[in-house]
Design an enzyme around this catalytic site. Structure first.
Site, PDB file in Angstrom:
ATOM      1  N   SER A 139       0.853  -1.189   0.000  1.00  0.00           N
ATOM      2  CA  SER A 139       0.000   0.000   0.000  1.00  0.00           C
ATOM      3  C   SER A 139       0.887   1.236   0.000  1.00  0.00           C
ATOM      4  CB  SER A 139      -0.887  -0.020   1.243  1.00  0.00           C
ATOM      5  OG  SER A 139      -1.574   1.212   1.383  1.00  0.00           O
ATOM      6  N   LYS A 164      -1.406  -1.134  -4.134  1.00  0.00           N
ATOM      7  CA  LYS A 164      -2.535  -0.277  -3.746  1.00  0.00           C
ATOM      8  C   LYS A 164      -2.057   1.164  -3.666  1.00  0.00           C
ATOM      9  CE  LYS A 164      -4.797   0.289   0.684  1.00  0.00           C
ATOM     10  NZ  LYS A 164      -5.423  -0.438   1.814  1.00  0.00           N
ATOM     11  N   LYS A 166      -3.076   5.214  -2.802  1.00  0.00           N
ATOM     12  CA  LYS A 166      -4.017   6.136  -2.165  1.00  0.00           C
ATOM     13  C   LYS A 166      -4.457   7.162  -3.205  1.00  0.00           C
ATOM     14  CE  LYS A 166      -3.737   4.401   1.988  1.00  0.00           C
ATOM     15  NZ  LYS A 166      -4.869   3.886   2.777  1.00  0.00           N
ATOM     16  N   ASP A 191      -7.308   3.340  -2.946  1.00  0.00           N
ATOM     17  CA  ASP A 191      -7.929   3.495  -1.615  1.00  0.00           C
ATOM     18  C   ASP A 191      -8.120   4.977  -1.328  1.00  0.00           C
ATOM     19  OD1 ASP A 191      -8.830   3.341   0.980  1.00  0.00           O
ATOM     20  OD2 ASP A 191      -7.042   2.354   1.789  1.00  0.00           O
ATOM     21  N   GLU A 216     -11.250   1.011  -2.889  1.00  0.00           N
ATOM     22  CA  GLU A 216     -11.459   0.838  -1.451  1.00  0.00           C
ATOM     23  C   GLU A 216     -12.017   2.105  -0.816  1.00  0.00           C
ATOM     24  OE1 GLU A 216      -8.035  -0.934   0.362  1.00  0.00           O
ATOM     25  OE2 GLU A 216      -8.575  -0.289   2.369  1.00  0.00           O
ATOM     26  N   ASP A 241     -13.539  -0.871   3.942  1.00  0.00           N
ATOM     27  CA  ASP A 241     -12.543  -0.977   5.019  1.00  0.00           C
ATOM     28  C   ASP A 241     -13.150  -0.331   6.269  1.00  0.00           C
ATOM     29  OD1 ASP A 241     -10.385  -0.570   6.744  1.00  0.00           O
ATOM     30  OD2 ASP A 241      -9.045   0.335   5.295  1.00  0.00           O
ATOM     31  N   LYS A 265      -9.632  -6.409   8.890  1.00  0.00           N
ATOM     32  CA  LYS A 265      -8.519  -6.124   9.795  1.00  0.00           C
ATOM     33  C   LYS A 265      -8.980  -6.558  11.187  1.00  0.00           C
ATOM     34  CE  LYS A 265      -7.051  -1.959   7.265  1.00  0.00           C
ATOM     35  NZ  LYS A 265      -7.058  -0.482   7.242  1.00  0.00           N
ATOM     36  N   GLY A 293      -3.950  -3.798   6.550  1.00  0.00           N
ATOM     37  CA  GLY A 293      -2.894  -3.506   7.516  1.00  0.00           C
ATOM     38  C   GLY A 293      -3.065  -2.111   8.061  1.00  0.00           C
TER      39      GLY A 293
END
Ligand code: OSB
Ligand code: MG
Length: 370
Positions: A139, A164, A166, A191, A216, A241, A265, A293
């Protein structure tokens, strides 16, 4: 299991590099570590709450208070049948559990490690997991395009199986398109950490041309209806998430059609048992899950890796090697990538050994109960 003593450490870790998401930049990572001692062994866990609220209401400080003042005093000195009984004993005498899933998870997950060590089985086996090794993704924070492209190149070469990225409003479609043009075949996820609104739907629909594995948490955590509406006009699967804090949340989200993938998670949903229930709710509907994570040290990572051996975790997790986050991790051995995956150790419990001397040396604060 008898819980004879609890030791809590606040360890001010610092990420190797600042991590930037739609919520801003973070580099300081104060981790709360819990060691539960009983019957000659020690169960370890790590709280996922961050220095500041934002991702969730809890912080490392609120979790510290909940654990030292309420949750731990309720279970230390007692004998408990299993991790669920430990959690029940804590929730019986305190209201800390209900709206503090991260603090609650810290207690529950240490109890799982303690139980697995008493039973002399690896935690993944205690949880019922059979998938090994555990495929790893990475990520990446927001940064300028050239640096990002170089970084992706390096991680792909290292073997990571999914990248991944952001995103945030104004910093999304064009940069993802540049990444996609450069890496036509790499599994990519975006995400947003809840940074968009339904008014952005036209913009988000442009992502459909980029063959992302998923998008996400585009909308704020509480907006399951909005996610359902957005999913109905998006081809890209939505993954939730922040919205999923319990199995009941997962059930509601799937009923509404708010997502097609779930990021699990254990530290966010109140522990391993609840995470497994989220996994089961999703599995019953054919919804794939993966393990997220929260910039954990090797202790929290060990718990995540163990959970991710459950059969429904079919997608690569945000489970990267220790060196991706830290100059030096808190466990021996550190987590390394083997063929694009992390491999749970065969030793009892979490498998890795927390470096107690180093943890005590680094700790800014400690507390002992019992
Ligand atoms: O949204 O998944 C997230 C880190 C901290 C808090 C929230 C998130 C993240 C990450 C990094 O994306 C995941 C990791 O590598 O630990
Ligand atoms: Mg996320």
């Amino acid at each position: 299991m008898r819980i004879e003593r609890a030791r809590l450490f606040l360890v001010p870790l610092r990420l190797r590099e600042p991590f930037v998401s739609s919520r801003g930049a973070t580099q300081e990572r104060p981790v709360v570590l819990l060691a539960l001692d009983g019957e000659g062994v020690t169960g370890w866990s790590e709280c996922v709450a961050g220095e500041a609220s934002g991702y969730a209401p809890e912080t490392s400080e609120t979790a510290w208070s909940a654990l030292t003042e309420r949750l731990l005093p309720a279970v230390v000195g007692g004998a408990h049948a299993d991790p669920a009984a430990v959690l029940a004993a804590a929730l019986d005498t305190t209201s800390a559990g209900d709206d503090e899933p991260m603090a609650r998870a810290t207690l529950e997950m240490a109890a799982w490690d303690l139980q697995a060590k008493l039973d002399r089985v690896p935690l993944c086996e205690a949880l019922g997991g059979t998938r090994r090794p555990v495929p790893a993704g990475v990520s990446l924070g927001l940064e300028d395009d050239d640096a990002l492209l170089r970084r992706i190149e390096r991680h792909v070469a290292e073997g990571y199986r999914r990248i991944k990225l952001k995103i945030e409003p104004g910093n999304d479609v064009e940069r993802l398109a540049r990444v996609r043009a450069r890496f036509p075949d790499v599994p990519l996820t975006a995400d947003a950490n809840g940074a968009y609104t339904l008014a952005d739907r036209a913009r988000l629909r442009e992502l459909d041309d980029l063959a992302l594995d998923m998008l996400e948490q585009p909308l704020p955590a509480d907006d399951l209806d909005g996610h359902a509406e957005l999913q109905s006009v998006l081809r890209t699967p939505i993954c939730l998430d922040e919205s999923i804090r319990s199995a009941a949340d997962a059930h509601r989200a799937l009923e509404l059609g708010s997502c097609r993938v779930v990021n699990v998670k254990p530290g966010r949903v109140g522990g391993h048992a609840e995470a497994r229930r989220v996994h089961d709710v999703c599995g019953a509907r054919g919804i794939p899950v993966w393990c997220g994570g929260m910039h954990e040290s090797g202790i929290g990572r060990a718990h995540n890796v163990a959970l991710a051996t459950l059969r429904g975790f079919v997608l690569p997790g945000d489970l990267s090697a220790s060196g991706r986050y830290w100059e030096r991790d808190l466990v021996v051995p550190e987590w390394t990538l083997e063929g694009g995956a992390l491999v749970p150790l065969d030793a009892p419990g979490i498998g890795v050994e927390p470096d107690l001397e180093r943890i005590e040396g680094l700790a800014a604060r400690g507390a002992t109960i019992g």
